[in-house]
Scaffold this active site. Sequence first.
Site, mmCIF file in Angstrom:
data_model
loop_
_atom_site.group_PDB
_atom_site.id
_atom_site.type_symbol
_atom_site.label_atom_id
_atom_site.label_comp_id
_atom_site.label_asym_id
_atom_site.label_seq_id
_atom_site.Cartn_x
_atom_site.Cartn_y
_atom_site.Cartn_z
ATOM 1 N N TYR A 56 39.669 -28.137 -13.848
ATOM 2 C CA TYR A 56 38.217 -28.352 -13.724
ATOM 3 C C TYR A 56 37.695 -29.327 -14.793
ATOM 4 C CZ TYR A 56 38.479 -23.942 -11.030
ATOM 5 O OH TYR A 56 38.813 -22.939 -10.149
ATOM 6 N N LYS A 81 43.608 -21.491 -15.970
ATOM 7 C CA LYS A 81 44.703 -21.583 -14.997
ATOM 8 C C LYS A 81 45.621 -22.768 -15.302
ATOM 9 C CE LYS A 81 41.280 -19.968 -11.658
ATOM 10 N NZ LYS A 81 40.033 -20.722 -11.872
HETATM 11 P P1 NDP Z 1 30.832 -19.783 -4.521
HETATM 12 O O1 NDP Z 1 31.114 -18.917 -3.340
HETATM 13 O O2 NDP Z 1 30.640 -19.153 -5.839
HETATM 14 O O3 NDP Z 1 29.578 -20.651 -4.144
HETATM 15 C C1 NDP Z 1 28.992 -21.541 -5.068
HETATM 16 C C2 NDP Z 1 27.911 -22.278 -4.317
HETATM 17 O O4 NDP Z 1 26.906 -21.352 -3.895
HETATM 18 C C3 NDP Z 1 27.239 -23.331 -5.120
HETATM 19 O O5 NDP Z 1 26.951 -24.420 -4.246
HETATM 20 C C4 NDP Z 1 25.939 -22.666 -5.569
HETATM 21 O O6 NDP Z 1 24.913 -23.616 -5.698
HETATM 22 C C5 NDP Z 1 25.646 -21.738 -4.413
HETATM 23 N N1 NDP Z 1 24.970 -20.495 -4.838
HETATM 24 C C6 NDP Z 1 25.274 -19.719 -5.910
HETATM 25 N N2 NDP Z 1 24.470 -18.647 -5.974
HETATM 26 C C7 NDP Z 1 23.616 -18.740 -4.916
HETATM 27 C C8 NDP Z 1 22.559 -17.932 -4.467
HETATM 28 N N3 NDP Z 1 22.217 -16.807 -5.096
HETATM 29 N N4 NDP Z 1 21.894 -18.325 -3.346
HETATM 30 C C9 NDP Z 1 22.244 -19.461 -2.691
HETATM 31 N N5 NDP Z 1 23.259 -20.270 -3.075
HETATM 32 C C10 NDP Z 1 23.939 -19.912 -4.188
HETATM 33 O O7 NDP Z 1 32.004 -20.900 -4.536
HETATM 34 P P2 NDP Z 1 32.924 -21.529 -5.661
HETATM 35 O O8 NDP Z 1 33.793 -22.490 -4.973
HETATM 36 O O9 NDP Z 1 32.172 -22.040 -6.822
HETATM 37 O O10 NDP Z 1 33.824 -20.326 -6.133
HETATM 38 C C11 NDP Z 1 33.498 -19.535 -7.253
HETATM 39 C C12 NDP Z 1 34.509 -19.719 -8.366
HETATM 40 O O11 NDP Z 1 35.817 -19.401 -7.904
HETATM 41 C C13 NDP Z 1 34.661 -21.155 -8.858
HETATM 42 O O12 NDP Z 1 33.574 -21.580 -9.647
HETATM 43 C C14 NDP Z 1 35.976 -21.079 -9.567
HETATM 44 O O13 NDP Z 1 35.821 -20.483 -10.847
HETATM 45 C C15 NDP Z 1 36.767 -20.178 -8.628
HETATM 46 N N6 NDP Z 1 37.566 -20.959 -7.671
HETATM 47 C C16 NDP Z 1 38.930 -20.839 -7.748
HETATM 48 C C17 NDP Z 1 39.743 -21.526 -6.893
HETATM 49 C C18 NDP Z 1 41.198 -21.357 -7.017
HETATM 50 O O14 NDP Z 1 41.945 -22.136 -6.408
HETATM 51 N N7 NDP Z 1 41.684 -20.396 -7.760
HETATM 52 C C19 NDP Z 1 39.223 -22.442 -5.867
HETATM 53 C C20 NDP Z 1 37.764 -22.478 -5.822
HETATM 54 C C21 NDP Z 1 36.995 -21.735 -6.688
HETATM 55 P P3 NDP Z 1 24.209 -23.965 -7.136
HETATM 56 O O15 NDP Z 1 25.289 -24.109 -8.150
HETATM 57 O O16 NDP Z 1 23.501 -25.229 -6.828
HETATM 58 O O17 NDP Z 1 23.286 -22.816 -7.398
#
Ligand code: NDP
Length: 285
Positions: A56, A81
């Site tokens: 990241y 990671k």
């Molecule tokens: P999420 O399911 O956490 O969704 C994040 C998105 O949802 C962002 O666009 C955010 O927008 C929006 N959001 C957050 N809260 C709200 C809310 N209350 N209402 C409406 N929209 C909302 O997806 P992620 O992909 O970020 O996954 C979470 C974490 O998992 C990552 O940050 C990472 O740490 C991990 N991850 C691990 C992976 C792996 O391969 N191991 C792959 C992908 C993710 P905004 O920021 O604009 O609020």
Amino acid sequence: MSSSAQNAVPAITLNDGRTIPQLGFGVFRIDPDETRRVVSDALEVGYRHIDTAASYRNESGVGAAIAASGIPREELFVTTKLVNPRHEDAPAALAESLEALGLDYVDLYLIHWPVPSQGKAVQAWTSLVQLREQGLARSIGVSNFRIADLDEVVAATGVTPAVNQIELHVEFQQHELKAYHAEHGIATEAWYPLGGGEVSQAPAVLAAAEAHGVTPAQAILRWQLQSGNIAIPKSSHRERQVQNLDVFGFELTAEELEAIAALDLGAAGRRGPDPSTFVAPPARS
Ligand code: NDP
């Protein structure tokens, strides 16, 4: 709300006897320049579990926020990671992550992807076992591992990962992998817990949200927690960070859980990369 909100977060006991807060804060796709501010907000509103990764490119922002927070190290749970091209080089990779984070140890170190075509997951896992013995990672686990990948590393080392962090959301509920985890004492951690930004507006989600006077995101996080998953939602917006942490004042009914369970699309629900073919993280991820 800060400390009382976090006090409400239950701890899950891992197969090594350590605990992990069931709700954390993910930092994927947070711009490195913004990470310090966003993570400082998250710590201020009460998160104590932060999920980052070398790929990241924002570990130093996480570290700067931690250092500035003044929160005692033992109150924090930090995950990072191992990046895919460094399966043969985990000790040096973790040393670089610790340097960037400004920490002496991480609470959880994960192999980010199995990369079957590379064939080095067993070597990486063997190194992680040593890193845990050295105290540089308190717990060790994997991410995006399939059943075959888990079988392979356990057969080779006799050590079962504490956690498997996998894509898991209402449309992709991973029942088969979760059953394997339950049988082998592996905790399931959900990435994309909200569905990656397209928070589901399915009738079952909207109905549960309305019944409890919460948002769809809160209803989904509640479903994650009541399903036994660890969840690490990301938001760059402080008010959404607060909202996502405020999920301990209500409980979904068995009927609501069942209606959300029915949203599973099986394999068709996958939105992220397929671990059987994924080789390298996309640029800046
Ligand atoms: P999420 O399911 O956490 O969704 C994040 C998105 O949802 C962002 O666009 C955010 O927008 C929006 N959001 C957050 N809260 C709200 C809310 N209350 N209402 C409406 N929209 C909302 O997806 P992620 O992909 O970020 O996954 C979470 C974490 O998992 C990552 O940050 C990472 O740490 C991990 N991850 C691990 C992976 C792996 O391969 N191991 C792959 C992908 C993710 P905004 O920021 O604009 O609020």
